[in-house]
Scaffold this active site. Structure first.
Site, PDB file in Angstrom:
ATOM      1  N   THR A 127       0.849  -1.193   0.000  1.00 30.22           N
ATOM      2  CA  THR A 127       0.000   0.000   0.000  1.00 30.22           C
ATOM      3  C   THR A 127       0.884   1.242   0.000  1.00 30.22           C
ATOM      4  OG1 THR A 127      -1.740  -1.163   1.194  1.00 30.22           O
ATOM      5  CG2 THR A 127      -1.796   1.244   1.249  1.00 30.22           C
ATOM      6  N   ASN A 217     -10.033   1.815   2.088  1.00 27.39           N
ATOM      7  CA  ASN A 217      -9.799   1.771   3.524  1.00 27.39           C
ATOM      8  C   ASN A 217     -10.356   2.993   4.240  1.00 27.39           C
ATOM      9  OD1 ASN A 217      -8.670  -0.718   3.400  1.00 27.39           O
ATOM     10  ND2 ASN A 217      -6.556  -0.061   3.649  1.00 27.39           N
ATOM     11  N   PHE A 265     -19.863  18.895  -6.402  1.00 29.00           N
ATOM     12  CA  PHE A 265     -19.907  20.113  -5.609  1.00 29.00           C
ATOM     13  C   PHE A 265     -20.487  19.810  -4.228  1.00 29.00           C
ATOM     14  CE2 PHE A 265     -21.465  24.703  -5.165  1.00 29.00           C
ATOM     15  CZ  PHE A 265     -20.213  25.140  -4.786  1.00 29.00           C
ATOM     16  N   CYS A 271     -33.047  19.915   3.588  1.00 35.29           N
ATOM     17  CA  CYS A 271     -33.061  18.736   4.462  1.00 35.29           C
ATOM     18  C   CYS A 271     -31.696  18.396   5.049  1.00 35.29           C
ATOM     19  CB  CYS A 271     -33.606  17.526   3.698  1.00 35.29           C
ATOM     20  SG  CYS A 271     -35.329  17.685   3.204  1.00 35.29           S
TER      21      CYS A 271
END
Length: 441
Positions: A127, A217, A265, A271
């Site tokens: 990684t 991850n 964006f 809400c």
């Protein structure tokens, strides 16, 4: 194929054993002689489901052996799979010391190998952050080999998606196989290496392959943190969090789906911001710490600020905006990030023109009208009647809508700088144009 696997920790040990189990001839390489001896004795150097039996089997058949000799391993293989550790430095940065060291050793061995045995492919499975392979490791290889990557030897990045405890099972039934290829021939080698495994194969640029592991991850950590924070809030409010999550997880249209997972964006509307504020406030009243939930709105604001900074970097003052409502197909301006963006630009003294086919001051009513009059009282003088009016005015255009009339009118090449807030349908083609700037890609 003949494969050398560098590093016999969890990833390397499992990869070596499983590749041998697929019929490849594998040489494991490690600086720790104890690990080398264990493998050669048919024993696993790590504790993992099924790995002990698998190593005993493939060592017994001669498909897997181990050595501490890098030169021997490279000379006896067509592919080198690098699986060494990349731990964190004390400051959180990525430690690439082991990667650099093994890359130097492989490069030196490849120089001795020359063209014997055909082109060798070096594959980084460790990684590592995007740019590590091309900016750090490939130059090391080219220096030691004395040749060109993609010509004299192959290079690929092949992130693993193995979970400790089920890694053998995950190897043989992967969620996906990602091949970051420097050149098609390198990718072909990797595709052949994993031929026969289920799941979709993605052949992508090297840096994309490096980034995918971090995307996975980070999202896994985010999911766990989100579930735990929500569970803590539910418990404080006397709600069964597992019942809540059972219903949450049953929604495969919006929740467990690709919805909302495309860079673009900032969010807004009547809400999401309101409900996030209410939930965080309820958690604070109950003395429940929710750092993830509490930082969603600040993160959203930071993304909006990036758009402002992109305009500032152009050094231009005449700005056009396409789109104003919080989402396409509505005239709802309440907590629209585009209204907030317009407000900030206007407040900084930019000469602004805005066009949104769905927004007309004469039609705005109630809370919607009250919101815009409070946040953007000068809207009437900023609104433009047509797309052409904005284009004629602007040196910089912010595109926040997929209105077909806007998309078809956007110029290519010469014209205003285009700041793409939504990832335009032709964004890939526009990337090569000097006047195109993407917000999050």
């Amino acid at each position: 194929m003949r494969v050398s696997v560098f590093g016999l920790g969890y990833v390397g040990c499992v990869s070596a054993a499983c590749l041998a189990g697929m019929g490849h001839e594998v040489i494991g390489v490690d600086v720790n002689q104890v690990k080398v001896d264990l493998v050669n004795d048919g024993k696993a150097p790590v504790v993992e489901e099924r790995i002990g039996e698998l190593i005993a089997e493939v060592v017994g058949t001669g498909a897997l052996r181990a050595t501490g000799d890098v030169h021997e391993a490279v000379m006896g293989s067509e592919v080198s799979l690098v699986c060494v550790g990349t731990p964190s430095e004390p400051n959180g940065s990525l430690c690439t010391t082991y990667l650099e060291r093994v890359t130097e050793q492989i490069g030196a061995a490849l120089a001795d190998r020359g063209g014997r045995g055909g082109r060798h492919t070096v594959v980084f499975r460790s990684t590592m952050l995007p740019g590590t392979a091309l900016n750090l490791l490939v130059p090391i290889l080219e220096k030691y080999v004395g040749g060109t990557a993609g010509v004299d030897f192959g290079v690929a990045v092949n992130p693993e998606f193995l979970r400790e405890g089920t890694s053998v099972r995950d190897f043989f039934d992967p969620p996906k196989t990602v091949i970051g290829e420097l050149d098609p021939a390198s990718g072909d080698v990797m595709a052949a290496l994993y031929d026969g495994l289920p799941g979709e194969v993605f052949r992508v640029p090297v840096a994309t392959a490096e980034a995918i592991k971090y995307a996975d991850n980070a999202f896994h950590g985010l999911k766990i943190g989100f579930a735990n924070e929500l569970g803590a809030v539910c418990q404080a409010l006397g709600v069964d969090s597992h019942q809540v999550m059972d219903v949450f997880l049953a929604d495969r249209k919006l929740n467990i789906s690709p919805a909302y997972l495309r860079p673009g964006f900032a969010f807004g509307g009547s809400c999401l911001p309101k409900d996030l504020r209410s939930l965080v406030h309820a958690a604070q009243r109950a003395d429940v710490s929710v750092p993830i939930l509490a930082h969603v709105l600040p993160s959203n604001s930071a993304h909006l600020e990036r758009a402002v900074e992109l305009v500032e970097r152009t050094g231009k003052r005449r700005v056009g905006m396409f789109g104003l409502s919080f989402k396409p197909g509505t005239d709802d301006l309440r907590e629209s990030p585009l209204v907030e963006l317009a407000e900030r630009l206007f407040g900084k003294g930019y000469d602004l023109r805005i066009h949104d086919a769905n927004v007309s001051l004469s039609r705005l009513l109630g809370a919607n009208r009250e919101y815009v009059e409070t946040r953007l009282p000068h809207l009437a003088q900023l609104l433009a009647e047509s797309v052409e009016d904005v284009l004629e005015h602007a040196e910089v255009c912010l595109v926040g809508t997929r209105d077909p009339a806007v998309l078809s009118a956007l110029p290519h090449g010469e014209g205003p700088t285009l700041i793409d807030l939504i990832h335009l349908p032709d964004a890939e083609a526009r990337r090569a144009e000097p006047g195109y700037v993407g917000l999050a890609w």
